[in-house]
Scaffold this motif. Structure first.
Motif, mmCIF file in Angstrom:
data_model
loop_
_atom_site.group_PDB
_atom_site.id
_atom_site.type_symbol
_atom_site.label_atom_id
_atom_site.label_comp_id
_atom_site.label_asym_id
_atom_site.label_seq_id
_atom_site.Cartn_x
_atom_site.Cartn_y
_atom_site.Cartn_z
ATOM 1 N N HIS A 166 0.843 -1.204 0.000
ATOM 2 C CA HIS A 166 0.000 0.000 0.000
ATOM 3 C C HIS A 166 0.874 1.248 0.000
ATOM 4 C CE1 HIS A 166 -3.298 2.714 0.731
ATOM 5 N NE2 HIS A 166 -2.598 3.228 1.726
ATOM 6 N N HIS A 167 1.870 1.269 0.845
ATOM 7 C CA HIS A 167 2.797 2.396 0.896
ATOM 8 C C HIS A 167 3.468 2.590 -0.456
ATOM 9 C CE1 HIS A 167 6.914 3.933 2.550
ATOM 10 N NE2 HIS A 167 6.249 4.898 1.974
ATOM 11 N N ALA A 168 3.908 1.512 -1.079
ATOM 12 C CA ALA A 168 4.573 1.594 -2.379
ATOM 13 C C ALA A 168 3.624 2.093 -3.472
ATOM 14 C CB ALA A 168 5.174 0.244 -2.751
ATOM 15 N N LEU A 169 2.337 1.762 -3.380
ATOM 16 C CA LEU A 169 1.367 2.255 -4.369
ATOM 17 C C LEU A 169 1.220 3.772 -4.290
ATOM 18 C CD1 LEU A 169 -1.454 -0.449 -4.277
ATOM 19 C CD2 LEU A 169 0.048 0.094 -6.207
ATOM 20 N N VAL A 170 1.292 4.310 -3.085
ATOM 21 C CA VAL A 170 1.232 5.762 -2.909
ATOM 22 C C VAL A 170 2.451 6.407 -3.565
ATOM 23 C CG1 VAL A 170 1.259 7.629 -1.197
ATOM 24 C CG2 VAL A 170 -0.167 5.603 -0.813
ATOM 25 N N VAL A 171 3.615 5.829 -3.337
ATOM 26 C CA VAL A 171 4.850 6.323 -3.945
ATOM 27 C C VAL A 171 4.765 6.193 -5.470
ATOM 28 C CG1 VAL A 171 7.343 5.875 -4.145
ATOM 29 C CG2 VAL A 171 6.246 5.839 -1.893
ATOM 30 N N GLU B 56 2.362 -2.015 -11.439
ATOM 31 C CA GLU B 56 2.121 -3.305 -12.091
ATOM 32 C C GLU B 56 2.637 -4.462 -11.234
ATOM 33 O OE1 GLU B 56 3.952 -5.720 -15.901
ATOM 34 O OE2 GLU B 56 3.798 -3.542 -16.058
ATOM 35 N N HIS B 57 3.817 -4.276 -10.670
ATOM 36 C CA HIS B 57 4.433 -5.322 -9.858
ATOM 37 C C HIS B 57 3.613 -5.619 -8.602
ATOM 38 C CE1 HIS B 57 7.383 -7.774 -7.892
ATOM 39 N NE2 HIS B 57 7.352 -6.971 -6.852
ATOM 40 N N ILE B 58 3.173 -4.603 -7.927
ATOM 41 C CA ILE B 58 2.395 -4.785 -6.696
ATOM 42 C C ILE B 58 1.082 -5.500 -7.003
ATOM 43 C CG2 ILE B 58 1.106 -3.549 -4.903
ATOM 44 C CD1 ILE B 58 3.455 -1.390 -5.196
ATOM 45 N N ARG B 59 0.460 -5.123 -8.073
ATOM 46 C CA ARG B 59 -0.809 -5.757 -8.443
ATOM 47 C C ARG B 59 -0.590 -7.223 -8.835
ATOM 48 N NH1 ARG B 59 -4.161 -1.777 -7.667
ATOM 49 N NH2 ARG B 59 -3.489 0.356 -8.044
ATOM 50 N N GLU C 65 1.686 -9.214 -7.566
ATOM 51 C CA GLU C 65 1.868 -9.959 -6.319
ATOM 52 C C GLU C 65 0.557 -10.093 -5.546
ATOM 53 O OE1 GLU C 65 6.588 -9.311 -5.442
ATOM 54 O OE2 GLU C 65 5.171 -8.250 -4.150
ATOM 55 N N GLU C 66 -0.167 -9.009 -5.403
ATOM 56 C CA GLU C 66 -1.394 -9.033 -4.604
ATOM 57 C C GLU C 66 -2.500 -9.864 -5.251
ATOM 58 O OE1 GLU C 66 -2.217 -7.937 -1.546
ATOM 59 O OE2 GLU C 66 -0.226 -7.138 -1.152
ATOM 60 N N ARG C 67 -2.630 -9.775 -6.558
ATOM 61 C CA ARG C 67 -3.746 -10.438 -7.239
ATOM 62 C C ARG C 67 -3.435 -11.862 -7.679
ATOM 63 N NH1 ARG C 67 -5.391 -5.261 -10.973
ATOM 64 N NH2 ARG C 67 -6.296 -4.025 -9.287
ATOM 65 N N GLU C 68 -2.163 -12.147 -7.956
ATOM 66 C CA GLU C 68 -1.823 -13.453 -8.517
ATOM 67 C C GLU C 68 -0.921 -14.293 -7.615
ATOM 68 O OE1 GLU C 68 -0.840 -13.449 -12.776
ATOM 69 O OE2 GLU C 68 -1.358 -11.305 -12.775
ATOM 70 N N LEU C 69 0.192 -13.725 -7.186
ATOM 71 C CA LEU C 69 1.180 -14.529 -6.465
ATOM 72 C C LEU C 69 0.797 -14.783 -5.008
ATOM 73 C CD1 LEU C 69 3.805 -16.062 -6.737
ATOM 74 C CD2 LEU C 69 5.050 -13.933 -6.344
#
Length: 152
Positions: free
Chosen positions: A15-20, A115-118, A120-124
């Motif tokens: 979440h923090h990284a998405l803000v950044v 893209e990377h965060i999504r 990990e959160e949605r798939e991995l």
């Protein structure tokens, strides 16, 4: 999306990284009020305090236990996540060394982080939750760094 309690700290990091990432994606546009210098300083701080330690948590703790416990691990997905880690590291290094402003590279970093965060959160992470026993997930949780913003 409800996340396994032992993965919650990593989701807080995300979440923090998405803000950044949003700030980086907006850099150089009318949607951003931050100077390039401020954004690079924030990138450096984020990377030192959270980005690199988070990647290490995943690479040294989380991904290995997934590969140990999953009967049929999605190796392509893990490789994609690791490739994205490498690409993000490269962009951070490049942005640190550029002698002139490069909003395009900063925007690219923002889009790739998002893209990377999504991924990990949605798939991995859902695959990891299914494959790794609770006890091992809780054990892994004890090794994660504390996010500088959430304290988790």
């Amino acid at each position: 999306m409800k996340r396994h309690e032992a993965l919650t700290p990593l989701s807080h990091h995300h979440h923090h990284a998405l803000v950044v990432a949003l700030d980086f994606k907006r850099a150089g546009t009318e949607k951003s009020s931050k100077s390039y210098k401020t954004l690079i300083e924030e990138m450096n701080e984020f990377w030192k305090e959270d980005g690199e330690p988070h990647f290490q948590d995943e690479e040294m703790i989380l991904f290995p236990i997934y590969l140990i416990y999953a009967e049929e691990p999605d190796e392509a997905l893990v490789k994609k996540a690791l490739y994205q880690h490498t690409k993000i590291r490269g962009l951070v290094k490049e942005l640190r060394s550029l002698p002139i402003k490069n909003y395009d590279k900063l925007n690219e970093l923002g889009h790739l982080l998002d893209e990377h965060i999504r991924l990990e959160e949605r798939e991995l992470f859902p695959l990891i939750e299914k494959a790794v026993p609770d006890e091992s997930l809780y054990e892994a949780k004890g090794g994660y760094h504390k996010d500088s913003v959430s304290g988790r």
